[in-house]
Write an enzyme that holds these catalytic residues in place. Structure first.
Site, PDB file in Angstrom:
ATOM      1  N   ARG A  50       0.854  -1.196   0.000  1.00  0.00           N
ATOM      2  CA  ARG A  50       0.000   0.000   0.000  1.00  0.00           C
ATOM      3  C   ARG A  50       0.886   1.241   0.000  1.00  0.00           C
ATOM      4  O   ARG A  50       0.600   2.232  -0.653  1.00  0.00           O
ATOM      5  CB  ARG A  50      -0.949   0.017   1.209  1.00  0.00           C
ATOM      6  CG  ARG A  50      -1.648   1.374   1.368  1.00  0.00           C
ATOM      7  CD  ARG A  50      -2.931   1.347   2.221  1.00  0.00           C
ATOM      8  NE  ARG A  50      -2.888   0.450   3.345  1.00  0.00           N
ATOM      9  CZ  ARG A  50      -2.184   0.651   4.466  1.00  0.00           C
ATOM     10  NH1 ARG A  50      -1.465   1.746   4.616  1.00  0.00           N
ATOM     11  NH2 ARG A  50      -2.198  -0.240   5.430  1.00  0.00           N
ATOM     12  N   TYR A 102     -16.241  16.799 -15.065  1.00  0.00           N
ATOM     13  CA  TYR A 102     -16.669  15.400 -15.146  1.00  0.00           C
ATOM     14  C   TYR A 102     -17.748  15.127 -14.090  1.00  0.00           C
ATOM     15  O   TYR A 102     -17.626  15.572 -12.937  1.00  0.00           O
ATOM     16  CB  TYR A 102     -15.436  14.518 -14.919  1.00  0.00           C
ATOM     17  CG  TYR A 102     -15.709  13.042 -14.891  1.00  0.00           C
ATOM     18  CD1 TYR A 102     -16.039  12.350 -16.054  1.00  0.00           C
ATOM     19  CD2 TYR A 102     -15.622  12.323 -13.699  1.00  0.00           C
ATOM     20  CE1 TYR A 102     -16.279  10.991 -16.019  1.00  0.00           C
ATOM     21  CE2 TYR A 102     -15.856  10.964 -13.665  1.00  0.00           C
ATOM     22  CZ  TYR A 102     -16.187  10.304 -14.829  1.00  0.00           C
ATOM     23  OH  TYR A 102     -16.437   8.960 -14.803  1.00  0.00           O
ATOM     24  N   ASP A 174      -7.516  19.036 -14.533  1.00  0.00           N
ATOM     25  CA  ASP A 174      -7.789  17.666 -14.981  1.00  0.00           C
ATOM     26  C   ASP A 174      -7.439  17.604 -16.464  1.00  0.00           C
ATOM     27  O   ASP A 174      -8.132  18.181 -17.303  1.00  0.00           O
ATOM     28  CB  ASP A 174      -9.269  17.345 -14.736  1.00  0.00           C
ATOM     29  CG  ASP A 174      -9.621  15.900 -15.075  1.00  0.00           C
ATOM     30  OD1 ASP A 174      -8.948  15.318 -15.953  1.00  0.00           O
ATOM     31  OD2 ASP A 174     -10.578  15.371 -14.479  1.00  0.00           O
ATOM     32  N   LYS A 199      -8.234   6.522 -19.323  1.00  0.00           N
ATOM     33  CA  LYS A 199      -8.578   7.024 -20.650  1.00  0.00           C
ATOM     34  C   LYS A 199      -7.347   6.963 -21.565  1.00  0.00           C
ATOM     35  O   LYS A 199      -6.859   5.891 -21.824  1.00  0.00           O
ATOM     36  CB  LYS A 199      -9.176   8.431 -20.515  1.00  0.00           C
ATOM     37  CG  LYS A 199     -10.193   8.565 -19.369  1.00  0.00           C
ATOM     38  CD  LYS A 199     -11.476   7.795 -19.565  1.00  0.00           C
ATOM     39  CE  LYS A 199     -12.343   7.724 -18.325  1.00  0.00           C
ATOM     40  NZ  LYS A 199     -12.636   8.992 -17.663  1.00  0.00           N
TER      41      LYS A 199
HETATM   42  C1  LIG Z   1     -13.107   9.367 -16.344  1.00  0.00           C
HETATM   43  C2  LIG Z   1     -12.754  10.700 -15.844  1.00  0.00           C
HETATM   44  C3  LIG Z   1     -12.492  10.940 -14.496  1.00  0.00           C
HETATM   45  C4  LIG Z   1     -12.640   9.864 -13.447  1.00  0.00           C
HETATM   46  O1  LIG Z   1     -11.696   8.871 -13.601  1.00  0.00           O
HETATM   47  P1  LIG Z   1     -11.958   7.322 -13.191  1.00  0.00           P
HETATM   48  O2  LIG Z   1     -10.677   6.680 -13.587  1.00  0.00           O
HETATM   49  O3  LIG Z   1     -13.149   6.851 -13.957  1.00  0.00           O
HETATM   50  O4  LIG Z   1     -12.192   7.313 -11.724  1.00  0.00           O
HETATM   51  C5  LIG Z   1     -12.125  12.215 -14.114  1.00  0.00           C
HETATM   52  N1  LIG Z   1     -12.025  13.213 -15.012  1.00  0.00           N
HETATM   53  C6  LIG Z   1     -12.288  13.026 -16.311  1.00  0.00           C
HETATM   54  C7  LIG Z   1     -12.163  14.175 -17.256  1.00  0.00           C
HETATM   55  C8  LIG Z   1     -12.650  11.779 -16.780  1.00  0.00           C
HETATM   56  O5  LIG Z   1     -12.922  11.604 -18.078  1.00  0.00           O
END
Ligand SMILES: *Cc1c(COP(=O)(O)O)cnc(C)c1O
Length: 382
Positions: A50, A102, A174, A199
């Protein structure tokens, strides 16, 4: 790893040291929870997975190098990474968030963290004056996405960084939709870069993960403490998959952009389509900002059909190469309707999405095949 290498080189080499035990060129999957100690509290830097795991260390080094940051921390998901950053904010302090972040981020801010005394307000960060006006004496963090989902609105990162810093707040960006290949927020003044590595960074729709990249060592130490204290860490297999994805990130982003540009032009010329949103089209209201701030317009396109929701549903159902699914950023093309799918939770808010809006994540297939697929689906609208 030193940053004088080009990004293409970093994607292949950053975080990659031959394994000290075997010489393995690819970082092994250290599938272990614990590590033998030579004597009490005498170890090789790893005690418990962890806290630290060598496969995760390699991933974190790679992510830091890609964003041009000093430090990176990997998490079990993008949401876990955002939540851990937000633990830096104390009750009574204020977070200024973009108003079309998001949906999961909005839910965490509005439905979870606001219950613990953190104050949130949501503003249109594309409007620099609105951000300035919404700053409060207790604003500790400004949080934004650019481009946003699914409207692909862009925010001027450097301009907002100045406002945040003048008000004594951090700026978190982000960067999931752009990836470090297309946009490097730290260089523009951001304090935190956030990724859902699920992504583009992972890029193969086979792993869920998140990451934070930053420069400030004291804040990093606190986040690393929180990473261990909260424990939302990725397993070694997930770290390996993400590292493997990173090696082709630059190649993939180039192809995503190339394909999306062609698909966007095709859609813009199609009689069934009323409006295309893509930062690589001159019709995008922030086309100039996209050219200045990003190395390419990305692989995400949104469009609205003259036939409204019924036509949108038909197209999403009838495409064959574009799979009807949530998520984005994988090698394969995806199609979805944000209003009834990813953005159902904002249906009753001012952020409600046009039910006829279609979002596509353009993959790395041949552009001609993708266009032919959209053509046959659009051709079925009566
Ligand atoms: C998918 C996404 C998230 C969240 O990420 P997870 O890996 O699904 O927890 C946050 N910000 C954006 C822009 C995203 O597309």
């Amino acid at each position: 790893m030193t940053t004088h290498y080009h990004l293409e080189t970093l994607t292949v080499h950053a975080g990659m040291e031959p394994d000290p035990v075997s010489g393995a060129v690819m970082t092994p999957i250290y599938q272990t929870s614990t590590y033998a100690q030579a004597d009490v509290a005498v170890h090789k830097g790893y005690e418990y997975s962890r806290t630290d795991n060598p496969t995760r260390t390699a991933l974190q080094q790679a992510l830091a190098a890609l964003e041009g940051g000093q430090h990176a921390l990997a998490f079990a998901s993008g949401m876990a990474a955002i939540d851990t950053i937000l633990r830096l904010i104390q009750p009574g302090e204020h977070v200024l968030s973009g108003n079309d972040v998001y949906g999961g981020t909005f839910r965490l801010f509005d439905k979870v963290l606001s219950g613990y005394g953190v104050q949130f307000s949501f503003v249109n960060t594309t409007d620099v004056t609105a951000v300035q006006a919404a700053m409060q004496p207790n604003t500790r963090l400004v949080w934004l996405e650019t481009p946003t989902n699914p409207m692909l609105r862009l925010t001027d990162i450097a301009a907002i960084a100045q406002i945040a810093h003048a008000g004594g707040a951090w700026l978190g960006v982000d960067n999931t939709f752009a990836s470090p290949v297309l946009q490097r927020p730290l260089a523009l003044g951001a304090d935190f870069v956030l990724h859902s590595t699920t992504k583009y960074i992972g890029g193969h729709s086979d792993v869920v993960g998140g990451a934070v990249v930053l420069n400030d060592t004291a804040v990093y130490e606190r986040l690393k403490f929180l990473q261990n204290a909260i424990g939302a860490v990725p397993g070694p297999m997930d770290c390996f998959l993400t590292l493997r994805g990173i090696k082709t990130l630059a190649l993939r982003m180039a192809q995503h952009c190339h394909n999306a540009q062609q698909v966007a032009h095709f859609l813009a010329d199609h009689t069934a389509v009323s409006h295309v949103i893509y930062p690589g089209l001159e019709s995008h209201p922030q086309y100039e900002l996209a050219r200045r701030q990003m190395a390419g317009p990305g692989g995400m396109i949104s469009f609205i059909l003259h036939g409204g929701e019924a036509a949108a549903r038909l197209v999403a159902r009838e495409t064959k190469l574009f799979t009807l699914a949530e998520s984005l950023g994988g090698v394969e093309s995806l199609i979805e309707l944000p209003a009834p799918m990813t953005h159902a939770s904002v249906a009753d808010s001012p952020l409600a999405i046009d039910p006829g809006l279609v979002r596509i994540s353009v993959g790395i297939e041949h552009a001609a095949d993708l266009i032919a697929d959209l053509q046959q689906a659009l051709g079925q609208i009566r």
